[in-house]
Scaffold this motif. Structure first.
Motif, short mmCIF file in Angstrom:
data_model
loop_
_atom_site.label_atom_id
_atom_site.label_comp_id
_atom_site.label_asym_id
_atom_site.label_seq_id
_atom_site.Cartn_x
_atom_site.Cartn_y
_atom_site.Cartn_z
N GLU A 1 -99.60 32.70 5.29
CA GLU A 1 -98.79 32.62 4.08
C GLU A 1 -99.26 31.46 3.20
N LYS A 2 -99.49 31.74 1.91
CA LYS A 2 -99.94 30.73 0.96
C LYS A 2 -99.03 30.73 -0.25
N CYS A 3 -99.12 29.67 -1.04
CA CYS A 3 -98.29 29.53 -2.24
C CYS A 3 -99.19 29.16 -3.42
N SER A 4 -99.12 29.93 -4.46
CA SER A 4 -99.88 29.64 -5.66
C SER A 4 -99.43 28.31 -6.25
N GLY A 5 -100.39 27.46 -6.60
CA GLY A 5 -100.08 26.17 -7.18
C GLY A 5 -99.96 25.05 -6.16
N CYS A 6 -99.98 25.36 -4.88
CA CYS A 6 -99.88 24.34 -3.83
C CYS A 6 -101.29 23.87 -3.48
N MET A 7 -101.53 22.56 -3.53
CA MET A 7 -102.88 22.06 -3.29
C MET A 7 -103.36 22.30 -1.86
N CYS B 1 -102.61 25.07 -0.21
CA CYS B 1 -102.83 26.51 -0.10
C CYS B 1 -103.98 27.00 -0.98
N GLU B 2 -104.13 26.40 -2.15
CA GLU B 2 -105.19 26.80 -3.08
C GLU B 2 -106.55 26.36 -2.54
N GLU B 3 -107.54 27.11 -2.81
CA GLU B 3 -108.90 26.73 -2.42
C GLU B 3 -109.73 26.57 -3.69
N ASP B 4 -109.28 25.64 -4.54
CA ASP B 4 -109.91 25.46 -5.85
C ASP B 4 -110.65 24.13 -5.98
#
Length: 141
Positions: A2-8, A10-13
């Protein structure tokens, strides 16, 4: 997972890597070394899946996450020999279950008080030094 958009966490950016160096994964968590090493050996133990509150974890997750945290605390203690390890779980602005593992030295920053999220002056290492420290911790896990 489970991941959350905008969470550092969870994001792999690439934003997380600006603040921390990945060390490894454990069964329930991902381990990171803080780039600001004002507290030598400071790490984060972040839950692999997204949860905002500790009470959202299943009993199995909570037990596993705490075992991971214990392993990291021991590895950090063996690596940097602190007087004390402080743990902090806040999450006001980063709503993802994670522990700050902060080794404190009697002659170091904020001994006897609360550790700072961004201690001043910051202590940054060369890339090779981060890798050496991360490897020393990894070896003890």
């Amino acid at each position: 997972m489970e991941k959350c958009s905008g969470c550092m966490y969870c994001e792999e950016d690439g934003n997380l890597e600006k603040l921390m160096v990945p060390i490894c994964e454990l069964p329930f968590s991902r381990i990171y070394l803080f780039r600001n090493q004002a507290y030598r050996g400071r790490c984060v133990v972040a839950l692999k899946r997204h949860a905002e509150e500790l009470y959202e974890l299943t009993d199995e997750e909570l037990q596993g996450f705490m075992k991971d945290t214990k392993r990291v605390c021991r590895a950090v203690a063996e690596t940097v020999q602190p007087e004390k390890i402080n743990l902090g779980m806040y999450g006001d602005t980063c709503k993802h279950v994670h522990w700050h593992v902060v080794p404190k030295q009697t002659d170091g920053a904020d001994f006897g008080g609360v550790f700072q999220m961004q201690p001043q002056p910051p202590v940054f290492l060369a890339d090779e030094e981060y890798e050496v420290l991360a490897e020393q911790i990894r070896e003890k896990l």
